[in-house]
Design a protein around this motif. Structure first.
Motif, mmCIF file in Angstrom:
data_model
loop_
_atom_site.group_PDB
_atom_site.id
_atom_site.type_symbol
_atom_site.label_atom_id
_atom_site.label_comp_id
_atom_site.label_asym_id
_atom_site.label_seq_id
_atom_site.Cartn_x
_atom_site.Cartn_y
_atom_site.Cartn_z
ATOM 1 N N LYS A 116 -12.768 -17.025 -8.135
ATOM 2 C CA LYS A 116 -13.853 -16.827 -7.162
ATOM 3 C C LYS A 116 -13.314 -16.436 -5.774
ATOM 4 C CE LYS A 116 -18.032 -19.352 -5.861
ATOM 5 N NZ LYS A 116 -17.694 -19.749 -4.507
ATOM 6 N N LYS A 117 -12.248 -17.112 -5.375
ATOM 7 C CA LYS A 117 -11.688 -16.829 -4.035
ATOM 8 C C LYS A 117 -11.056 -15.439 -3.983
ATOM 9 C CE LYS A 117 -10.819 -21.325 -1.992
ATOM 10 N NZ LYS A 117 -11.041 -22.394 -2.958
ATOM 11 N N THR A 118 -10.502 -14.990 -5.110
ATOM 12 C CA THR A 118 -9.888 -13.662 -5.147
ATOM 13 C C THR A 118 -10.905 -12.607 -4.732
ATOM 14 O OG1 THR A 118 -8.776 -14.440 -7.148
ATOM 15 C CG2 THR A 118 -8.491 -12.120 -6.590
ATOM 16 N N VAL B 85 0.803 -1.224 0.000
ATOM 17 C CA VAL B 85 0.000 0.000 0.000
ATOM 18 C C VAL B 85 0.843 1.285 0.000
ATOM 19 C CG1 VAL B 85 -0.316 -0.052 2.522
ATOM 20 C CG2 VAL B 85 -2.001 1.120 1.070
ATOM 21 N N CYS B 86 1.978 1.283 0.706
ATOM 22 C CA CYS B 86 2.787 2.512 0.796
ATOM 23 C C CYS B 86 3.347 2.940 -0.554
ATOM 24 C CB CYS B 86 3.988 2.322 1.714
ATOM 25 S SG CYS B 86 3.604 1.638 3.273
ATOM 26 N N TYR B 87 3.388 2.010 -1.499
ATOM 27 C CA TYR B 87 4.067 2.285 -2.765
ATOM 28 C C TYR B 87 3.094 2.501 -3.923
ATOM 29 C CZ TYR B 87 8.097 0.808 -0.097
ATOM 30 O OH TYR B 87 9.066 0.719 0.868
ATOM 31 N N GLY B 88 1.805 2.702 -3.599
ATOM 32 C CA GLY B 88 0.794 2.875 -4.647
ATOM 33 C C GLY B 88 1.096 4.056 -5.560
ATOM 34 N N GLU C 184 -13.224 -8.288 -1.236
ATOM 35 C CA GLU C 184 -14.308 -7.718 -0.436
ATOM 36 C C GLU C 184 -13.903 -7.701 1.040
ATOM 37 O OE1 GLU C 184 -17.664 -6.982 1.803
ATOM 38 O OE2 GLU C 184 -16.749 -8.977 1.883
ATOM 39 N N GLY C 185 -13.295 -8.798 1.476
ATOM 40 C CA GLY C 185 -12.932 -8.910 2.893
ATOM 41 C C GLY C 185 -11.852 -7.929 3.315
ATOM 42 N N PHE C 186 -10.826 -7.806 2.515
ATOM 43 C CA PHE C 186 -9.704 -6.917 2.878
ATOM 44 C C PHE C 186 -10.019 -5.443 2.611
ATOM 45 C CE2 PHE C 186 -6.765 -10.632 2.721
ATOM 46 C CZ PHE C 186 -6.054 -10.375 3.881
ATOM 47 N N TYR C 187 -10.665 -5.165 1.465
ATOM 48 C CA TYR C 187 -10.738 -3.770 1.009
ATOM 49 C C TYR C 187 -12.167 -3.257 0.844
ATOM 50 C CZ TYR C 187 -5.946 -5.128 0.139
ATOM 51 O OH TYR C 187 -4.673 -5.605 0.305
ATOM 52 N N HIS D 49 0.998 -7.507 -2.336
ATOM 53 C CA HIS D 49 0.693 -7.334 -3.761
ATOM 54 C C HIS D 49 -0.672 -6.689 -3.999
ATOM 55 C CE1 HIS D 49 4.120 -9.873 -4.118
ATOM 56 N NE2 HIS D 49 3.520 -10.824 -3.437
ATOM 57 N N SER D 50 -1.604 -6.956 -3.102
ATOM 58 C CA SER D 50 -2.970 -6.441 -3.329
ATOM 59 C C SER D 50 -3.175 -5.084 -2.650
ATOM 60 C CB SER D 50 -4.002 -7.438 -2.781
ATOM 61 O OG SER D 50 -3.956 -7.481 -1.362
ATOM 62 N N GLY D 51 -2.171 -4.626 -1.888
ATOM 63 C CA GLY D 51 -2.335 -3.430 -1.050
ATOM 64 C C GLY D 51 -2.761 -2.180 -1.798
ATOM 65 N N SER D 52 -2.440 -2.083 -3.085
ATOM 66 C CA SER D 52 -2.776 -0.858 -3.822
ATOM 67 C C SER D 52 -3.996 -1.034 -4.724
ATOM 68 C CB SER D 52 -1.570 -0.408 -4.658
ATOM 69 O OG SER D 52 -0.506 -0.054 -3.803
ATOM 70 N N ILE D 53 -4.764 -2.084 -4.536
ATOM 71 C CA ILE D 53 -5.961 -2.276 -5.371
ATOM 72 C C ILE D 53 -6.917 -1.092 -5.206
ATOM 73 C CG2 ILE D 53 -8.076 -3.635 -5.683
ATOM 74 C CD1 ILE D 53 -6.537 -6.142 -5.076
#
Ligand code: FEO
Length: 400
Positions: A101-103, A50-53, A108-111, A81-85
């Motif tokens: 599907k799991k992605t 996330v810090c590098y978005g 939804e859960g994280f972001y 890897h997903s921090g900047s979605i």
């Protein structure tokens, strides 16, 4: 940085974080690799921590200017890897996220992002970008359940998530032929031991699945470390050896010692092993050792010796912590020896021996136990046990 026609490296180096996953040291940093496919349709493969978005976005805009990104392909959801979605999605609100599907459950859960037009893929999906056509292959538990790779079979390029990754930031170049690629192998072992060490079976399954795709990949883009081209065969072999638990012949001694008595026994075991010809000997004082370095050595050599004192009627806590780390991993094909001391109530050697049994480390001898300072008969036994351990290490047919 263009790594293949119209495919650009847009990842970043992290030379600031001290501990990856708040556990594993990063003396050489780590790279979070993301790739931009600038085809008729534009696709971003993975994001960064996330810090590098912002840095990711600057790199993207240098390549495509104001052009939109059509797809954001998420091969792996761990937040490095997903921090900047969310950041990318805010900047490119029309972007379509591509995942299995799991992605999407994890997004939804994280972001708290629910994509309106999700592109849900599986092993049979094809996504055409123009010149490049991507296929997908799910490789669960390398290193999370949702992990997948995407690849273009005709162009022989694959984006493989954590598979084939290593610690170590990228020093100037990105492609293996343009940097000191061999220096990344020790960081690859340390990465594997710390991050993928529990998943040898699923890594093996993934390697077999990738082999059945029938593609001889020329360019392999992991989420950490160099992009592999000419030297991918060496990386594949290294991952094969690690996941099949094929170790080099050598002894890793891990000991704790409060007043040097356990150390004397450790030194004597080492002398015994060396006397029969073991040359690769790595020694870690667990009180000050970097546990990631200890794990990396355990994932390199076939012989292990663990020793520590009794402390508060159990095993010396720093060694106990290491044993817990080993219990949570697939540690296979090792030969081991335990030794432990006590002052008034014996515990360490039996606790260590139990750990070795639970972990699955084969022992040739019973554990060595001594009271207070080791007497000569204990040291003689330690030397003899060191010799038998050394012989077993050298005669191990499973070792490389
Ligand atoms: Fe680099 Fe499992 O994330």
């Amino acid at each position: 940085m263009e790594i293949y026609p119209n495919i650009h490296y847009v990842g970043v180096n992290d030379r600031t974080t001290g501990l990856f996953e708040s556990m594993w040291s990063l003396p050489k940093g780590v790279s979070y690799n993301a790739y931009l496919i600038n085809d008729e349709k534009v696709a971003l493969v993975d994001t960064v921590e996330v810090c590098y978005g912002e840095e990711l976005l600057v790199k993207i805009r240098k390549i495509i200017g104001d052009k939109p990104i059509d797809y954001l392909i998420i091969n792996h959801m761990e937040p490095d890897h997903s921090g900047s979605i969310a950041f990318i999605k805010r900047y490119y609100p029309q972007i379509q996220i591509v995942g299995n599907k799991k992605t999407f459950e994890m997004i939804e859960g994280f972001y708290d992002i629910t994509d309106e037009k999700p592109v849900i893929v599986d092993d049979k999906t094809t996504l055409s970008l123009g010149k490049y056509t991507l296929n997908f292959s799910l490789i669960p538990m390398v290193h999370w359940p949702e992990t997948m790779i995407c690849y273009d079979a005709q162009q022989q390029i694959a984006f493989t998530g954590d598979a084939f990754g290593s610690f170590g930031a990228l020093n100037g170049a990105v492609i293996d032929t343009e940097l000191d690629y061999q220096s990344y192998f020790s960081e690859m072992t340390r990465y594997y031991a710390c991050i993928l060490g529990k998943y040898g079976t699923t890594v093996q399954r993934a390697l077999k699945k990738i082999a059945t795709l029938g593609v001889e990949f020329k360019v392999v883009c992991s989420t950490h470390g160099p992009v592999w081209t000419k030297h991918f065969g060496e990386v594949l072999q290294h991952y094969q050896n690690l996941s099949e638990a094929k170790w080099k012949k050598g002894l890793v001694m891990v000991y704790g010692s409060m007043y040097d008595n356990t150390r004397q026994v450790a030194e004597t075991i080492l002398e015994g092993a060396a006397s029969v010809g073991v040359k690769q000997i790595k020694v870690h004082n667990i009180a000050t050792a970097d546990s990631s370095e200890v794990l990396a050595d355990i994932y390199t050599y076939n012989g292990l010796a663990f020793g520590g004192p009794t402390y508060n009627l159990t095993l010396f806590p720093p060694l106990d912590h290491l044993m817990h780390k080993l219990l949570g991993r697939e540690v296979k094909n090792h030969i081991g020896l335990a030794f432990g001391g006590f002052t008034w109530a014996s515990k360490a050697s039996s606790v260590l021996n139990d750990y070795l049994q639970q972990i699955g480390i084969k022992t040739l001898e019973e554990s060595i136990e001594f009271k207070q300072a080791p007497k000569q008969e204990v040291l003689t036994l330690a030397f003899e046990y060191g010799k038998s351990l050394g012989k077993a290490i050298l005669e191990d047919e499973n070792a490389l």
